[in-house]
Design an enzyme around this catalytic site. Structure first.
Site, PDB file in Angstrom:
ATOM      1  N   TYR A 285       0.905  -1.321  -0.406  1.00  0.00           N
ATOM      2  CA  TYR A 285      -0.117   0.150  -0.289  1.00  0.00           C
ATOM      3  C   TYR A 285       0.970   1.156  -0.168  1.00  0.00           C
ATOM      4  O   TYR A 285       1.262   1.523   0.955  1.00  0.00           O
ATOM      5  CB  TYR A 285      -1.189  -0.354   1.492  1.00  0.00           C
ATOM      6  CG  TYR A 285      -1.729   1.075   1.146  1.00  0.00           C
ATOM      7  CD1 TYR A 285      -2.248   1.541   0.707  1.00  0.00           C
ATOM      8  CD2 TYR A 285      -2.756   0.831   2.618  1.00  0.00           C
ATOM      9  CE1 TYR A 285      -2.935   2.823   0.890  1.00  0.00           C
ATOM     10  CE2 TYR A 285      -3.823   1.912   2.796  1.00  0.00           C
ATOM     11  CZ  TYR A 285      -4.212   3.211   1.569  1.00  0.00           C
ATOM     12  OH  TYR A 285      -5.207   3.916   1.383  1.00  0.00           O
TER      13      TYR A 285
ATOM     14  N   LYS B 173      -1.824  -1.651  -4.318  1.00  0.00           N
ATOM     15  CA  LYS B 173      -2.604  -0.167  -3.717  1.00  0.00           C
ATOM     16  C   LYS B 173      -2.169   0.615  -4.224  1.00  0.00           C
ATOM     17  O   LYS B 173      -0.609   1.677  -3.050  1.00  0.00           O
ATOM     18  CB  LYS B 173      -3.315  -0.262  -2.748  1.00  0.00           C
ATOM     19  CG  LYS B 173      -4.556   0.767  -2.767  1.00  0.00           C
ATOM     20  CD  LYS B 173      -5.133   0.568  -1.414  1.00  0.00           C
ATOM     21  CE  LYS B 173      -6.568   2.191  -1.078  1.00  0.00           C
ATOM     22  NZ  LYS B 173      -6.885   2.165  -0.228  1.00  0.00           N
TER      23      LYS B 173
END
Length: 301
Positions: free
Chosen positions: A145, A173
């Site tokens: 992330y 992400k």
């Protein structure tokens, strides 16, 4: 809450493409509202989302203790109807993070979504140690992330490409705000690139990204599912028309700190109470009214 326990095993790498919803955590009188969470998860599954990501920033994970996070996860797993679930993981203490990854790996997860350590701002070498250690501790795939405006540290392109060599690091992400880096990761092909910035869904997928982990997918869910499918099929003209309808909603949902606007609109529809844990606050009355009006317009045949 039902418990899902299994012996840790090395699971086959799943396909992370599609529309994943970064779930809110409903509250009622200060406690997690598990019936509302289960109903929300079932509704999203029926609307065709690919999977779920509980306990991220949209889920106010920083305001949940570990027992609450596990209870949220078990509720989502039970209600997901077999759709995959990726659990959010954050922190800055490596020992605690690796122990948490080992514990979570005992659940039937599709993966872990792991952010860079927040607040401590390590070097790129430190970031490599962080992600590799957590991936080593996990028996399920890991998605990196990259969200520097929350963690305080940017994961460099070369660092991400080095992490792509780890057998359990399979996706990202992408909230990094660097389209050149995004393009390089897509071109490299080893990590599936999912945008985490909802306003970049069209652009990232048109460039070849695999999908999105989107808070906005709670609202007008079938439209978002259709948008992502059109983009995956390279039907850009049809996708553009859908996106132009949805983009004003995305802008309003992030006009004030997430998930305040999202919870206000969900509460207006009766899905949950308009309740957040301090220091997060409810959306303003004016924004809620604009969201409700726009949602009504989008819902007309």
């Amino acid at each position: 809450m039902p418990q899902h326990q299994q012996q840790p095993t090395t699971a086959p790498t799943p396909d992370f493409s599609g529309l994943w919803v970064a779930l809110v955590t409903p509250f009622r009188d200060g406690a997690v509202d598990h019936p509302a969470l289960a109903a929300l998860t079932r509704r999203l599954a029926d609307d065709g989302v690919t999977g779920f990501v509980p306990c991220g920033s949209t889920g106010e994970a920083a305001a949940l203790d570990e027992d609450e996070q596990l209870a949220v996860l078990d509720t989502v797993l039970e209600a997901a109807g077999g759709r995959p679930v990726v659990m959010g993981v954050s922190g800055y203490h490596l020992g605690k993070a690796t122990a948490w990854a080992r514990m979570l790996s005992q659940r039937p997860l599709a993966g872990l979504l792991v952010s860079a350590p927040h607040y401590v701002r390590p070097s790129q070498a430190g970031l490599l140690e962080w992600f590799r250690a957590i991936a080593d501790a996990s028996t399920v795939p890991v998605l990196v992330y990259d969200i520097p405006y929350r963690t305080g540290v940017t994961i460099a392109r070369d660092t991400l490409l080095a992490l792509a060599a780890h057998p359990r690091i399979r996706g990202i992400k992408d909230c990094g705000g660097d389209m050149a880096k995004t393009r390089a990761l897509i071109a490299d092909g080893r990590l599936q690139v999912l945008t985490g910035e909802d306003h970049q869904i069209f652009g990232t997928m048109a460039e070849g990204g695999a999908g999105a982990i989107a808070a906005s997918g709670h609202i007008q869910t079938q439209r978002f599912v259709r948008l992502v499918r059109l983009l995956a099929d390279n039907r850009l003209a049809e996708a553009r028309a859908e996106w132009q309808l949805l983009q004003p909603m995305v802008e309003l949902l992030f006009a004030e700190p997430n998930p305040g606007p999202l919870k206000a609109l969900l509460a207006a529809g009766g899905a949950m109470r308009d309740e957040l844990r301090s220091p997060m606050t409810r959306a303003s009355d004016g924004l809620r009214e604009r969201l409700v009006a726009l949602d009504a317009r989008l819902s007309r045949p």
